[in-house]
Scaffold this active site. Structure first.
Site, PDB file in Angstrom:
ATOM      1  N   ASP A   1       0.831  -1.199   0.000  1.00  0.00           N
ATOM      2  CA  ASP A   1       0.000   0.000   0.000  1.00  0.00           C
ATOM      3  C   ASP A   1       0.872   1.259   0.000  1.00  0.00           C
ATOM      4  OD1 ASP A   1      -2.711   1.159   0.173  1.00  0.00           O
ATOM      5  OD2 ASP A   1      -2.011   1.924   2.090  1.00  0.00           O
TER       6      ASP A   1
ATOM      7  N   ASP B   1     -26.311  13.460 -18.632  1.00  0.00           N
ATOM      8  CA  ASP B   1     -27.009  12.306 -19.187  1.00  0.00           C
ATOM      9  C   ASP B   1     -28.069  12.824 -20.154  1.00  0.00           C
ATOM     10  OD1 ASP B   1     -27.167   9.143 -17.915  1.00  0.00           O
ATOM     11  OD2 ASP B   1     -28.694   9.751 -19.360  1.00  0.00           O
TER      12      ASP B   1
ATOM     13  N   VAL C   1     -21.181   5.486 -19.599  1.00  0.00           N
ATOM     14  CA  VAL C   1     -22.437   5.119 -20.251  1.00  0.00           C
ATOM     15  C   VAL C   1     -22.503   3.609 -20.390  1.00  0.00           C
ATOM     16  CG1 VAL C   1     -22.535   7.333 -21.441  1.00  0.00           C
ATOM     17  CG2 VAL C   1     -21.533   5.367 -22.619  1.00  0.00           C
ATOM     18  N   VAL C   2     -23.539   3.129 -21.038  1.00  0.00           N
ATOM     19  CA  VAL C   2     -23.794   1.701 -21.163  1.00  0.00           C
ATOM     20  C   VAL C   2     -22.586   0.973 -21.762  1.00  0.00           C
ATOM     21  CG1 VAL C   2     -24.872   1.983 -23.442  1.00  0.00           C
ATOM     22  CG2 VAL C   2     -25.448  -0.002 -22.035  1.00  0.00           C
ATOM     23  N   GLU C   3     -22.367  -0.277 -21.316  1.00  0.00           N
ATOM     24  CA  GLU C   3     -21.204  -1.066 -21.736  1.00  0.00           C
ATOM     25  C   GLU C   3     -21.436  -1.646 -23.139  1.00  0.00           C
ATOM     26  OE1 GLU C   3     -17.328  -2.780 -20.406  1.00  0.00           O
ATOM     27  OE2 GLU C   3     -18.506  -0.976 -20.059  1.00  0.00           O
TER      28      GLU C   3
ATOM     29  N   HIS D   1     -11.311   2.478 -14.573  1.00  0.00           N
ATOM     30  CA  HIS D   1     -12.289   1.449 -14.224  1.00  0.00           C
ATOM     31  C   HIS D   1     -12.576   1.467 -12.725  1.00  0.00           C
ATOM     32  CE1 HIS D   1     -13.271  -3.128 -13.893  1.00  0.00           C
ATOM     33  NE2 HIS D   1     -14.363  -2.391 -13.839  1.00  0.00           N
TER      34      HIS D   1
END
Length: 721
Positions: free
Chosen positions: A297, A345, A402-404, A452
């Site tokens: 870490d 959006d 947004v959508v994958e 991600h």
């Protein structure tokens, strides 16, 4: 000046008070390393026989008091024999006891953090005064240890065993109000007057107004408990702490046992008992793994610090494209750390849902006392929902969420690039789609990378920062710095199907579905992998949480990218669940069925219908032993993780292990895949793989693994490197 060293300076005031100032000249913080202990010992000797000294005050020349022991110095020590370890503890504790035994009153003026050895130093004093900025704690249990400088036995005598059990077992840092309430400190004074007020307390002790000798004598005596009180206290505490810590974390229970065993002893003998307890814990696999985790870490933090200095864009405001739960979570995380966020959006309902998510998370912060109402209001106001691109033109980073779907993402990314300043950074929060593919839709691919986040965003520490072929170093540095600013632990990985975390997760799922195919009971597999191996949940439950639709889609991406190891010739358990619309928690049923009890609490039960459906892809039921279940699920993950290191997808074992712990919940007490392999021995892993190679390519070791096994090498070349 009585003493002037690299770590400690000591001067005598005209009132006869010796100020022992911990002020390391080469480090940004004070730690107990060998040099500091040596200098402190010299100071003790000088003070002991100095007739001009009437009292001593311990202070710090840093914004913190002392952060604890320098764990990086103890590599060889922890790997040495038990006798050598105890011998070192005896010598180190002579220094702590030497200050405690000075023939005049002593006090600590605590301004900032006093953790571990730092608090143990304070406990040797007769008095302790803290500023409101102070934070005190004994975090050794988080490293699989008990305190080694007398902290456990002194604290128990100072605040009573029950309070000490809490401090030892949780490893938490406590604010001064809590410390004052239980008696760890004697007063709270603002920083400006801290030293002068502590000196006044010492002068009162010198003049006999405060009985410092009685306080010292009480601390050095056995615990003041009658036999009945002691029996009840220790029995109840051990049972509770054992249930909370679980079987894989023995240190908290060992701390309670230590205090029980030494309750009737004088402090001197109790400290000797602590030596034995420390040695017991220091040479466990759990301590080795948890200490390595701590060091890893620190590596991530150091890389983030370097990134902040080399970044070409300082993120002061951000845009999140795509709202909903994920977008709202990202916007919250940014705003909660002081970076305003615009949430864009095309759907008003999605924006509303995103804002509801952010407001809910801020509300939880207030509920649990982590933030004030004022900070919540400020944070919510710094998130601006919008349906228009006009609002985003002046932000310098965009996180697309947004959508994958690659075509949708490509269109959105291309559109937003044309609206942003040329130096703005664009990121995609994708879990499966190639960054290089998405970059083809952009005119400035050097300013583009993956970012991600893991669900739920506010809980999962990891952010994978994915470098595309054309991503610039400066862009990566800027995004790493931003992720760190958001309170996340960024790990840089190179582009490939599934990136790093998902790429190594799906061979694990593949091992699981093959077990189901061969007749294993998914409930038993879950129990073994959670209770025995230590995952937060077993693979069947995890698939239900991820969602069978998401899992099936990701599996297809992996199969396309790595057909030799991750493609399948036949329908498996995931396909069966998907085809029967059993997506997991989101639909109320998967391997398990989900509902709520009479009090509205969520429930999870195995569903007989799931067993019926699985007969389509499973042979006759067969009982697998625990070790085979662990081997068949973990070996494919281990091998794929090693491949990622060999291929340069991850930069080091440290980064790989932290990504698995922070992104997947890999059992911390095992330290990550690379630490686990080192603990088992790569020779043993390679030998075990031979037993399962008939199951396919996913069970074939890499050439690098075979070479390491022959040479007897480890991924971490020393136990704590």
């Amino acid at each position: 000046m009585i003493f002037e060293g690299q770590s400690i300076q000591c001067r005598l005031s005209d009132k006869g008070i010796a100020e022992v100032c911990f002020n390391n000249q080469k480090e940004s913080v004070n730690k107990f390393d060998r040099n500091t202990l040596d200098e402190w010992n010299q100071v003790n000797q000088l003070l002991k026989d100095n007739k001009e000294v009437k009292a001593a005050i311990a202070t710090s020349g840093k914004p913190v008091f002392i952060v604890g022991a320098d764990i990086t110095e103890f590599n060889e020590l922890f790997a040495s024999s038990r006798e050598q370890l105890i011998e070192w503890l005896v010598e180190a504790n002579k220094v702590f006891s030497g200050f405690e035994d000075l023939p005049f009153p002593t006090a600590a003026a605590i301004d900032g953090i006093a953790f571990g050895g730092g608090l143990e130093m304070c406990l040797t004093c007769d008095f302790r005064v803290a500023s409101p900025k102070a934070q005190l704690g004994l975090p050794e249990s988080k490293l699989g240890l008990v305190p080694g400088f007398g902290g456990s036995v002194r604290l128990a005598r100072l605040i009573g065993p029950d309070n000490a059990f809490e401090w030892l077992s949780t490893g938490k840092g406590y604010k001064p109000q809590k410390a004052l309430a239980v008696g760890t400190i004697d007063a709270i004074v603002d920083s400006e007057n801290l030293i002068s007020s502590t000196e006044e307390m010492l002068l009162k002790a010198v003049e006999g107004e405060l009985d410092w000798q009685a306080r010292r004598a009480e601390k050095k005596a056995p615990l003041q408990l009658n036999k009945t009180e002691a029996t009840m206290s220790f029995m109840t505490s051990k049972a509770y702490i054992a249930s909370q810590a679980g079987p894989h974390y023995p240190a908290p229970v060992r701390g309670v046992q230590l205090i029980e065993d030494s309750a009737a002893m004088k402090l001197e003998d109790a400290i000797k008992a602590e030596h034995e307890a420390f040695a017991d814990m220091a040479q466990t696999s759990q301590a080795s793994a948890l200490i390595q985790l701590f060091l890893n870490d620190q590596i991530l933090k150091k890389k983030a610090k370097i990134a902040s200095k080399t970044a070409d864009v300082e993120v002061k405001n951000a845009t999140v494209l795509g709202a909903g739960i994920m977008g709202g979570g990202i916007a919250y995380q940014s705003a909660s750390r002081g970076v305003p966020a615009i949430m864009k959006d095309i759907n008003p309902e999605a924006l509303e849902q995103g804002m509801e998510e952010a407001i809910k998370l801020f509300g939880k912060g207030v509920k649990y006392g982590k933030i004030s109402n004022e900070k919540m209001a400020k944070g919510i106001a710094s998130i601006k929902p919008t349906l228009s691109y006009d609002e985003i033109k002046h932000t310098n980073i965009v996180v697309e969420a947004v959508v994958e779907n690659p075509k949708v993402k490509e269109a959105v990314l291309s559109e937003v690039e044309g609206l942003m300043p040329e130096d703005a950074i664009i990121c995609s929060n994708t879990s499966t789609i190639s960054i290089d593919r998405l970059a083809k839709s952009l005119k400035r691919p050097e300013k583009f990378c993956g970012m991600h986040f893991f669900n739920p965003v506010h809980k999962m520490p990891l952010v994978e920062v994915i470098r595309g072929e054309k991503t610039s170093d400066e862009t990566i540095a800027s995004v790493v710095a931003y992720a760190s600013k958001m309170g996340k632990s960024p790990v840089v990985v190179n582009d490939c199907p599934g990136f790093f975390v998902n790429r190594v997760l799906f061979p694990y799922f593949g091992g699981f579905t093959k077990l189901i195919r061969d007749g294993a009971d998914f409930q038993k597999v879950d129990k073994v992998m959670s209770k025995k191996f230590g995952w937060p949940m077993g693979p069947a439950y995890l698939l239900d949480v991820v969602g069978m639709d998401t899992g099936r889609h990701a599996a297809e991406v992996m199969a396309e990218g790595f057909p030799d190891r991750m493609s399948k010739e036949e329908k498996d358990a995931i396909d069966v669940m998907f085809e029967h619309d059993r997506y997991g928690q989101k639909t109320g049923s998967g391997f398990y069925v989900y509902g709520k009890d009479k009090k509205g609490r969520p429930t999870k039960e195995a569903d007989p219908k799931a067993y019926e459906l699985l007969k389509e892809v499973a042979t006759e039921k067969k009982d697998f032993d625990d070790e085979e279940i662990i081997a068949r699920t973990m070996l494919p993950m281990i091998i794929e993780t090693v491949r990622c290191l060999e291929e340069g997808i991850i930069g080091s074992p440290a980064e790989g292990d932290m990504a698995l712990i922070y992104g997947l919940g890999f059992p911390p007490f095992r330290g990550g895949v690379f630490k686990y392999v080192d603990e088992q021995g790569i020779e043993a892993i390679v030998e075990l793989v031979k037993k399962y190679q008939h199951l396919g390519k996913a069970y074939e070791p890499t050439e690098g693994m075979l070479e390491m096994a022959k040479a007897g090498k480890k991924f971490y070349q020393s136990d704590l490197s």
